[in-house]
Design a protein around this motif. Structure first.
Motif, short mmCIF file in Angstrom:
data_model
loop_
_atom_site.label_atom_id
_atom_site.label_comp_id
_atom_site.label_asym_id
_atom_site.label_seq_id
_atom_site.Cartn_x
_atom_site.Cartn_y
_atom_site.Cartn_z
N ASP A 225 127.24 0.34 28.33
CA ASP A 225 127.99 1.53 28.75
C ASP A 225 129.28 1.04 29.39
O ASP A 225 129.47 1.13 30.59
CB ASP A 225 127.15 2.36 29.74
CG ASP A 225 127.79 3.73 29.97
OD1 ASP A 225 128.77 4.06 29.28
OD2 ASP A 225 127.29 4.47 30.85
N GLY A 229 134.59 2.88 27.30
CA GLY A 229 133.97 3.94 26.49
C GLY A 229 133.80 3.61 25.01
O GLY A 229 133.56 4.50 24.20
N ALA A 232 130.13 4.20 23.95
CA ALA A 232 129.87 5.63 23.86
C ALA A 232 130.38 6.16 22.51
O ALA A 232 129.71 6.93 21.82
CB ALA A 232 130.55 6.36 25.02
N ARG A 236 128.20 7.85 19.52
CA ARG A 236 128.51 9.18 18.99
C ARG A 236 128.90 9.14 17.51
O ARG A 236 128.77 10.12 16.80
CB ARG A 236 129.66 9.82 19.79
CG ARG A 236 129.21 10.41 21.11
CD ARG A 236 130.31 11.28 21.70
NE ARG A 236 131.38 10.47 22.24
CZ ARG A 236 131.50 10.16 23.54
NH1 ARG A 236 130.63 10.62 24.42
NH2 ARG A 236 132.49 9.42 23.96
N GLU A 253 131.81 15.45 20.59
CA GLU A 253 132.22 15.63 21.99
C GLU A 253 131.22 16.44 22.81
O GLU A 253 131.31 16.49 24.03
CB GLU A 253 133.62 16.25 22.06
CG GLU A 253 134.73 15.36 21.50
CD GLU A 253 134.62 13.90 21.96
OE1 GLU A 253 134.46 13.66 23.17
OE2 GLU A 253 134.67 13.01 21.09
N GLU A 256 126.93 13.29 25.47
CA GLU A 256 127.32 12.17 26.32
C GLU A 256 126.42 10.98 26.05
O GLU A 256 125.25 11.12 25.69
CB GLU A 256 127.32 12.56 27.81
CG GLU A 256 125.96 12.66 28.43
CD GLU A 256 126.05 13.15 29.88
OE1 GLU A 256 126.90 12.64 30.62
OE2 GLU A 256 125.27 14.05 30.23
N HIS A 257 127.02 9.81 26.21
CA HIS A 257 126.33 8.55 25.98
C HIS A 257 125.63 8.12 27.27
O HIS A 257 126.23 8.14 28.34
CB HIS A 257 127.36 7.51 25.55
CG HIS A 257 126.87 6.11 25.55
ND1 HIS A 257 126.04 5.62 24.56
CD2 HIS A 257 127.07 5.07 26.41
CE1 HIS A 257 125.76 4.35 24.81
NE2 HIS A 257 126.37 4.00 25.92
N ARG A 275 125.37 17.99 26.15
CA ARG A 275 125.90 18.39 27.46
C ARG A 275 125.44 19.80 27.83
O ARG A 275 125.53 20.21 28.96
CB ARG A 275 127.43 18.35 27.44
CG ARG A 275 127.99 16.94 27.25
CD ARG A 275 129.51 16.97 27.42
NE ARG A 275 130.17 15.91 26.67
CZ ARG A 275 130.47 14.71 27.18
NH1 ARG A 275 130.14 14.42 28.42
NH2 ARG A 275 131.08 13.80 26.45
#
Ligand code: AVJ
Length: 337
Positions: A225, A229, A232, A236, A253, A256-257, A275
């Motif tokens: 992490d 980013g 991430a 995604r 979008e 979230e990672h 999210r």
């Protein structure tokens, strides 16, 4: 060190190189079915998961290359430095005339090993196995130019399905499985896969494998992490793969990672967490999913690695690590030789 990749190869040399290159492709469209099957299995489980191989489309592979350069992601540079320090010893201990590499990619780290085997005068053949045909072809061309006399027999396929397409050994061989990729297999499949690898080994052969080691969870979680980013975005990206290949409708979008070290299982779990409450449709599979999905990257203690190898009929001959014991490279042999 190896010279940089040769771009312009004189016609005569190119012809000579061509005679030393053989490439067999075993891709048969089974890859698409396997994505659909894996998604159907993985996303209908109570804990949704997707096999890591589906993360590596062109964009995924590019993002992974960027991960390897991140300050937080130590495995790539650590494995390379162990290889640099121990390559001569590996060449001596194995006397290998050939190197088989599972998931060879651009063969960046492999050159360190090929240099040592070439210098030892034993090296005759390199057998890269990878799903990306262009990478196998480019690397065959470059390596035959860099190492005079080297033959390259490329196998284009998936190492989970096409190990039996690896040609018979030509003499003592090293089968290399680098990068810590063995950690992406859950424990049962991991042992099954090691057993399949063991079948490629004769009594005089060695498995050279890279494994990431258990360490401070803070260091591990940062590696998966990163502050820029990139990881991430890599995680995604699999949603973009599903959108494209299976007509899904994810907005990356919306997710979230999350990277967490599970101390009990000793693996990093990477997750995509919605999210908000979301339901998505994967049209090609006629499937509706509510989402949290992930993949794992197992970390090893010497005991766990010894146990997994033993279950495949293998034992460690040489254990190689860095001064901080972040990562291990092991040379293993059949225990029944
Ligand atoms: C290349 C599969 C070993 O698990 O460390 C890195 C993949 N995923 N960051 C790993 C990965 C996110 C990597 N392997």
């Amino acid at each position: 060190m190896a010279s940089p990749p040769t771009r312009a190869i004189p016609a005569a040399a190119a012809k000579a190189a061509a005679a030393t290159i053989r490439i067999d492709s075993h891709l048969d469209g089974g890859e698409e079915r396997s994505l659909a099957d894996d998604v159907l299995d993985g996303l209908t489980r109570p804990f949704k998961e997707l096999p890591p191989k589906h993360f590596y489309d062109a964009r995924g592979a590019e993002l992974f290359d960027r991960i390897c350069e991140l300050p937080e992601y130590y495995p790539t540079r650590t494995e390379r430095s162990i290889l640099e320090q121990r390559a001569v010893e590996i060449a001596e201990a194995t006397g290998a005339v050939e190197l088989v590499e599972l998931g060879s990619g651009t063969a960046a780290k492999t050159r360190v090993l090929l240099d040592a085997l070439h210098a030892a005068g034993t090296l005759k053949r390199y057998v890269p196995l990878d799903v990306t045909e262009a990478m196998v072809r480019d690397c065959a061309r470059e390596l035959t130019a860099e190492y005079p006399g080297l033959r390259v027999h490329g196998v284009i396929g998936d190492f989970e399905r096409h190990l039996d397409q690896v040609p018979e050994a030509d003499g003592p061989r090293i089968v290399a499985f680098l990068g810590g990729t063995i950690g992406n297999f859950p424990p049962g499949s991991r042992r099954r896969f090691l057993r399949q690898i063991a079948r490629l080994l004769g009594p005089q052969d060695h498995l050279l494998m890279g494994t990431d080691l258990v360490k401070d969870p803070g260091v591990l979680e940062a590696a998966y992490d990163d502050s820029a980013g990139v990881t991430a975005e890599f995680n995604r990206n699999v949603l973009r793969v599903l959108n494209r290949e299976l007509e899904a409708d994810f907005d990356p979008e919306d997710f979230e990672h999350v990277a967490l070290f599970d101390r009990e299982h000793e693996w990093i779990e990477m997750r995509l967490r919605a999210r908000r409450e979301l339901t998505h449709t994967i049209r090609r599979l006629d499937l509706e999913v509510r989402f949290e999905a992930g993949e794992i990257s197992a970390k090893f203690t010497p005991e766990r690695l010894t146990g997994d190898l033993a279950a495949a009929g293998l034992e460690i001959a040489t254990w190689m690590t860095d001064s901080e014991e972040l990562f291990a490279l092991t040379l293993s042999r059949r225990s029944d030789r």
